[in-house]
Design an enzyme around this catalytic site. Structure first.
Site, short mmCIF file in Angstrom:
data_model
loop_
_atom_site.label_atom_id
_atom_site.label_comp_id
_atom_site.label_asym_id
_atom_site.label_seq_id
_atom_site.Cartn_x
_atom_site.Cartn_y
_atom_site.Cartn_z
N TYR A 167 36.78 -16.08 6.42
CA TYR A 167 35.90 -15.51 7.46
C TYR A 167 36.74 -14.98 8.62
O TYR A 167 36.53 -13.86 9.10
CB TYR A 167 34.95 -16.60 7.91
CG TYR A 167 34.12 -16.32 9.15
CD1 TYR A 167 32.99 -15.50 9.09
CD2 TYR A 167 34.43 -16.92 10.37
CE1 TYR A 167 32.21 -15.27 10.22
CE2 TYR A 167 33.66 -16.70 11.50
CZ TYR A 167 32.55 -15.87 11.42
OH TYR A 167 31.78 -15.66 12.54
N LYS A 189 37.08 -11.12 9.90
CA LYS A 189 36.73 -10.70 11.27
C LYS A 189 37.92 -9.99 11.94
O LYS A 189 37.72 -9.04 12.72
CB LYS A 189 36.27 -11.90 12.09
CG LYS A 189 34.92 -12.48 11.67
CD LYS A 189 33.77 -11.51 11.90
CE LYS A 189 32.42 -12.20 11.80
NZ LYS A 189 31.28 -11.27 11.91
N1 LIG Z 1 26.45 -18.24 15.80
C1 LIG Z 1 27.74 -18.32 16.16
O1 LIG Z 1 28.21 -19.35 16.67
C2 LIG Z 1 28.66 -17.12 15.97
C3 LIG Z 1 29.96 -17.19 16.49
C4 LIG Z 1 30.82 -16.11 16.33
C5 LIG Z 1 30.38 -14.98 15.66
N2 LIG Z 1 29.12 -14.94 15.15
C6 LIG Z 1 28.73 -13.74 14.43
O2 LIG Z 1 27.45 -13.31 14.83
C7 LIG Z 1 26.78 -12.68 13.73
C8 LIG Z 1 25.42 -13.31 13.53
O3 LIG Z 1 25.55 -14.72 13.43
P1 LIG Z 1 24.27 -15.66 13.50
O4 LIG Z 1 24.76 -17.00 13.94
O5 LIG Z 1 23.18 -14.99 14.21
O6 LIG Z 1 23.91 -15.78 11.92
P2 LIG Z 1 22.63 -16.37 11.18
O7 LIG Z 1 23.16 -17.12 10.00
O8 LIG Z 1 21.70 -17.08 12.10
O9 LIG Z 1 21.88 -15.04 10.66
C9 LIG Z 1 22.55 -14.17 9.81
C10 LIG Z 1 21.57 -13.33 9.03
O10 LIG Z 1 22.35 -12.51 8.14
C11 LIG Z 1 21.71 -12.46 6.88
N3 LIG Z 1 22.70 -12.17 5.83
C12 LIG Z 1 23.58 -13.03 5.27
N4 LIG Z 1 24.26 -12.40 4.30
C13 LIG Z 1 23.81 -11.14 4.26
C14 LIG Z 1 24.12 -10.01 3.47
N5 LIG Z 1 25.02 -10.08 2.47
N6 LIG Z 1 23.47 -8.84 3.70
C15 LIG Z 1 22.54 -8.77 4.69
N7 LIG Z 1 22.18 -9.82 5.45
C16 LIG Z 1 22.81 -10.98 5.23
C17 LIG Z 1 21.06 -13.82 6.71
O11 LIG Z 1 19.98 -13.76 5.77
C18 LIG Z 1 20.62 -14.15 8.14
O12 LIG Z 1 19.26 -13.78 8.38
C19 LIG Z 1 27.72 -12.83 12.53
O13 LIG Z 1 28.47 -11.65 12.38
C20 LIG Z 1 28.62 -13.97 12.93
O14 LIG Z 1 29.89 -13.92 12.30
C21 LIG Z 1 28.24 -15.98 15.27
#
Ligand SMILES: NC(=O)c1ccc[n+]([C@@H]2O[C@H](COP(=O)([O-])OP(=O)(O)OC[C@H]3O[C@@H](n4cnc5c(N)ncnc54)[C@H](O)[C@@H]3O)[C@@H](O)[C@H]2O)c1
Length: 270
Positions: free
Chosen positions: A161, A165
């Site tokens: 991951y 990124k």
């Molecule tokens: N939450 C955190 O702490 C955090 C920290 C750093 C970065 N991020 C980044 O923020 C973004 C969103 O994170 P989040 O926590 O809201 O995630 P989340 O898991 O709450 O939601 C992600 C959504 O993406 C969808 N998804 C997964 N695989 C998929 C695919 N192959 N095609 C289309 N949709 C797909 C899932 O069904 C889900 O609804 C991501 O890019 C993540 O890397 C999150």
């Protein structure tokens, strides 16, 4: 709320919950028409229905970003439904927590994390670019906003991951330069820990890590949505190729070591 996105058309991936959902809601609240896409169609349906209920313009579309054909169909759907496309938000990702040690990492999981997080964003950008360039040629500009992670910058675990990124940050820079002549800006936000459903199984960890954030808390999805909306907006008209940490000061701090050095000295953090 200002209405920076009247007449603006936005496609978001992985927007059925969490940061993607908050971002879709933010764009819609500022006047954009949004196509909410997610691998889980019922999640996208729920978000789009909620936006419409609040008076916004939204449609849902089931789309797995690893499926190049489905991605092209989603982009076509957005362009046909709304008459074009101004912004793409690459938000979908995959992250399998690392087993230890590294050599035991399952190859299939390695490829899946890279495939969704990096290749998925690339598929979406490739499919969207002709439409974004058409919007860019009108003079009002178009944008891609990629959602990265602080994992691209420091060790927080999760090798595949984090590598994906970091590659996404590089792709942001190279696309920013190659797309600039066509009026398309490309930027990336790097969230720190954000309270989303991804943490549901480990909610107590959010409380533990909050102390490592200089601003004293973990992020909320709306914190990230605001930064994404800024980078897509006319307010960022002369910004392209940047990586914007949205992390409560995490990357510039070292609070754990600071506490260790000052332990027993009576000195405060400052
Ligand atoms: N939450 C955190 O702490 C955090 C920290 C750093 C970065 N991020 C980044 O923020 C973004 C969103 O994170 P989040 O926590 O809201 O995630 P989340 O898991 O709450 O939601 C992600 C959504 O993406 C969808 N998804 C997964 N695989 C998929 C695919 N192959 N095609 C289309 N949709 C797909 C899932 O069904 C889900 O609804 C991501 O890019 C993540 O890397 C999150």
């Amino acid at each position: 709320m200002t209405m920076r996105f009247e007449g603006h058309r936005v496609l978001l991936t992985g927007a059925g919950r969490g940061i993607g959902e908050a971002t879709a809601r933010r764009f819609a609240a500022e006047g954009a028409a949004v196509l909410v896409t997610d691998r889980e169609p019922e999640r996208a349906d729920r978000v789009a229905a909620a936006i419409r209920q609040e008076g916004g313009t939204a449609e849902a579309y089931g789309c797995d970003v690893t499926d190049d054909v489905a991605v092209r169909e989603a982009v076509t759907r957005a362009a046909e439904t709304y008459g074009g496309l101004d912004t793409l938000v690459n938000n979908a990702y995959s992250c399998h927590p690392d087993p230890a040690p590294f050599e035991d990492l399952d190859s299939a999981l390695w490829y899946q994390d890279i495939d969704v997080t990096l290749h998925g964003a690339a598929h979406c950008a490739r499919a969207a670019l002709p439409h974004l360039a058409a919007a860019g040629r009108t003079g009002r500009g178009a944008a891609i906003v990629n959602v990265g992670s602080v994992n691209a910058e420091r060790h927080f675990g999760d090798h595949a991951y984090s590598a994906a990124k970091a590659a996404l940050a590089s792709l942001t820079r190279t696309l920013a330069v190659s797309c600039a002549p066509r009026g398309v800006r490309v930027n990336l936000v790097e969230p720190g820990t954000v309270r989303t459903p991804a943490w549901t199984d480990r909610a107590e960890a959010l409380d533990r890590v909050a102390a490592h954030y200089p601003l004293g808390r973990v992020g909320e999805p709306t914190d990230i949505a605001a930064a994404i909306a800024f980078l897509a907006s006319p307010d960022a008209a002369w910004i392209t190729g940047v990586t914007l940490p949205v992390d409560g000061g995490l990357l510039v701090s070292n609070l754990g070591m600071n506490e260790a050095m000052r332990a027993g000295t009576g000195l405060s953090r400052g």
